[in-house]
Design an enzyme around this catalytic site. Sequence first.
Site, PDB file in Angstrom:
ATOM      1  N   GLY A   1       2.875  -1.013   4.370  1.00 62.37           N
ATOM      2  CA  GLY A   1       2.881   0.404   4.011  1.00 62.37           C
ATOM      3  C   GLY A   1       4.286   0.876   3.680  1.00 62.37           C
ATOM      4  O   GLY A   1       4.806   0.637   2.581  1.00 62.37           O
TER       5      GLY A   1
ATOM      6  N   SER B   1       3.148  -1.533  10.532  1.00 59.87           N
ATOM      7  CA  SER B   1       4.590  -1.626  10.793  1.00 59.87           C
ATOM      8  C   SER B   1       5.174  -2.997  10.466  1.00 59.87           C
ATOM      9  O   SER B   1       5.942  -3.563  11.246  1.00 59.87           O
ATOM     10  CB  SER B   1       4.904  -1.264  12.256  1.00 59.87           C
ATOM     11  OG  SER B   1       4.507   0.052  12.529  1.00 59.87           O
TER      12      SER B   1
ATOM     13  N   GLY C   1       2.075   3.180  10.644  1.00 60.18           N
ATOM     14  CA  GLY C   1       2.760   4.411  10.241  1.00 60.18           C
ATOM     15  C   GLY C   1       3.862   4.885  11.164  1.00 60.18           C
ATOM     16  O   GLY C   1       4.194   4.236  12.161  1.00 60.18           O
TER      17      GLY C   1
ATOM     18  N   HIS D   1      -9.596   1.343   4.923  1.00 56.04           N
ATOM     19  CA  HIS D   1      -8.314   1.636   5.568  1.00 56.04           C
ATOM     20  C   HIS D   1      -8.544   2.734   6.608  1.00 56.04           C
ATOM     21  O   HIS D   1      -9.360   3.631   6.396  1.00 56.04           O
ATOM     22  CB  HIS D   1      -7.275   2.088   4.519  1.00 56.04           C
ATOM     23  CG  HIS D   1      -5.908   2.148   5.114  1.00 56.04           C
ATOM     24  ND1 HIS D   1      -5.490   3.200   5.896  1.00 56.04           N
ATOM     25  CD2 HIS D   1      -4.876   1.266   5.078  1.00 56.04           C
ATOM     26  CE1 HIS D   1      -4.255   2.966   6.310  1.00 56.04           C
ATOM     27  NE2 HIS D   1      -3.860   1.790   5.830  1.00 56.04           N
TER      28      HIS D   1
ATOM     29  N   GLU E   1      -5.637  -4.373  10.942  1.00 54.22           N
ATOM     30  CA  GLU E   1      -4.623  -3.325  11.065  1.00 54.22           C
ATOM     31  C   GLU E   1      -4.935  -2.447  12.272  1.00 54.22           C
ATOM     32  O   GLU E   1      -5.704  -1.473  12.153  1.00 54.22           O
ATOM     33  CB  GLU E   1      -4.644  -2.435   9.815  1.00 54.22           C
ATOM     34  CG  GLU E   1      -4.249  -3.109   8.545  1.00 54.22           C
ATOM     35  CD  GLU E   1      -3.593  -2.098   7.603  1.00 54.22           C
ATOM     36  OE1 GLU E   1      -2.449  -2.337   7.220  1.00 54.22           O
ATOM     37  OE2 GLU E   1      -4.210  -1.081   7.272  1.00 54.22           O
TER      38      GLU E   1
ATOM     39  N   ASN F   1       0.870  -1.184   0.000  1.00 52.11           N
ATOM     40  CA  ASN F   1       0.000   0.000   0.000  1.00 52.11           C
ATOM     41  C   ASN F   1       0.907   1.235   0.000  1.00 52.11           C
ATOM     42  O   ASN F   1       1.461   1.600   1.026  1.00 52.11           O
ATOM     43  CB  ASN F   1      -0.892  -0.029   1.257  1.00 52.11           C
ATOM     44  CG  ASN F   1      -1.779   1.201   1.342  1.00 52.11           C
ATOM     45  OD1 ASN F   1      -1.907   1.956   0.382  1.00 52.11           O
ATOM     46  ND2 ASN F   1      -2.403   1.400   2.497  1.00 52.11           N
ATOM     47  N   TRP F   2       1.044   1.830  -1.177  1.00 53.60           N
ATOM     48  CA  TRP F   2       1.972   2.965  -1.302  1.00 53.60           C
ATOM     49  C   TRP F   2       1.398   4.267  -0.756  1.00 53.60           C
ATOM     50  O   TRP F   2       2.108   5.257  -0.641  1.00 53.60           O
ATOM     51  CB  TRP F   2       2.351   3.163  -2.782  1.00 53.60           C
ATOM     52  CG  TRP F   2       3.298   2.147  -3.306  1.00 53.60           C
ATOM     53  CD1 TRP F   2       3.804   1.065  -2.630  1.00 53.60           C
ATOM     54  CD2 TRP F   2       3.882   2.105  -4.617  1.00 53.60           C
ATOM     55  NE1 TRP F   2       4.659   0.355  -3.450  1.00 53.60           N
ATOM     56  CE2 TRP F   2       4.725   0.976  -4.669  1.00 53.60           C
ATOM     57  CE3 TRP F   2       3.773   2.900  -5.754  1.00 53.60           C
ATOM     58  CZ2 TRP F   2       5.451   0.636  -5.806  1.00 53.60           C
ATOM     59  CZ3 TRP F   2       4.491   2.567  -6.895  1.00 53.60           C
ATOM     60  CH2 TRP F   2       5.330   1.444  -6.903  1.00 53.60           C
ATOM     61  N   LYS F   3       0.103   4.264  -0.483  1.00 49.61           N
ATOM     62  CA  LYS F   3      -0.561   5.481   0.020  1.00 49.61           C
ATOM     63  C   LYS F   3      -0.302   6.654  -0.941  1.00 49.61           C
ATOM     64  O   LYS F   3      -0.290   6.430  -2.151  1.00 49.61           O
ATOM     65  CB  LYS F   3      -0.124   5.769   1.459  1.00 49.61           C
ATOM     66  CG  LYS F   3      -0.276   4.527   2.352  1.00 49.61           C
ATOM     67  CD  LYS F   3      -0.109   4.795   3.811  1.00 49.61           C
ATOM     68  CE  LYS F   3      -0.293   3.509   4.592  1.00 49.61           C
ATOM     69  NZ  LYS F   3      -0.246   3.676   6.024  1.00 49.61           N
TER      70      LYS F   3
HETATM   71  P1  PGA Z   1       2.779   0.855   7.693  1.00 49.74           P
HETATM   72  O1  PGA Z   1       1.323   1.028   7.059  1.00 49.74           O
HETATM   73  O2  PGA Z   1       3.315  -0.464   7.219  1.00 49.74           O
HETATM   74  O3  PGA Z   1       3.562   2.013   7.194  1.00 49.74           O
HETATM   75  O4  PGA Z   1       2.601   0.886   9.192  1.00 49.74           O
HETATM   76  C1  PGA Z   1       0.459  -0.064   6.935  1.00 49.74           C
HETATM   77  C2  PGA Z   1      -0.863   0.366   6.383  1.00 49.74           C
HETATM   78  O5  PGA Z   1      -1.367   1.425   6.752  1.00 49.74           O
HETATM   79  O6  PGA Z   1      -1.453  -0.333   5.515  1.00 49.74           O
END
Ligand code: PGA
Length: 252
Positions: free
Chosen positions: A232, A211, A169, A93, A163, A9-11
């Site tokens: 992420g 994470s 994040g 999400h 999640e 998930n590149w956001k």
């Molecule tokens: P992260 O994000 O791996 O940077 O914690 C995961 C997500 O929000 O899908």
Amino acid sequence: MSQKLIIANWKMNPQTQKEADKIFSGILLSVKNIKNTSVVVCPPSLFIGNLKKNNKILIGAQNVSGFSDGAYTGEISAKMLKDKNITYSIVGHSESRASGDSNELINKKINLLLKNKLNIVLCIGEKERDHNGFYLSFIKKQLHECLAGISKSQIKNIVIAYEPIWAIGVDALREADVSEFIEMSIFIKKIIGDMYDVKTAHDIGILYGGSVHPENAESFLIEGRASGLLVGRDSLNAKKFSKILICADKIK
Ligand code: PGA
């Protein structure tokens, strides 16, 4: 689910097509030897058209509109995703929920995605854990409301991504313990079992996200028996993401 499902998930990253192409090529190089793992990359939609066509990486969307078509500025419909050969979409999400996605709206999105024959990654997760276990009723409500009216045959196209918001994040409190993931998987399966039946509960895929790094991926996949991972930050680093893929691919 027999094969592990690893989703990037590149956001809202990276900031240029050039960087997106570079990360994607890096991932593409590493998937050459990946045999037992399904790999999905969810880039920002603007970048999708330019990414190198291949048969190893599936492309996913990070979200979808709750409307089928019409005057909805800034939205992308499920039918548009289908038309662009996108096979997966994340819904629910926590970052989309924070900007207004309710369980009811997520349910509409799921219905539109199903109608257009896309696979769905339904994210659920609590903001914090309390000693009285209220977070469990919060998760139960998310599942009940997001999956309201979804039939037993439709649920085959849905995987659940657990999640916990506190683990996501750069501001994450910490990553979840594998034991916390196991406990939650059992709880999710119990709810799905009550909503559908034992077989559906047994078969439903449950991913872990929050994470995920190359260092902890294996424990979630092996000890935690996660069906896969939603990654992420570390999915924006082709080397780190490749390590996660290699680790998933070793698991039979
Ligand atoms: P992260 O994000 O791996 O940077 O914690 C995961 C997500 O929000 O899908």
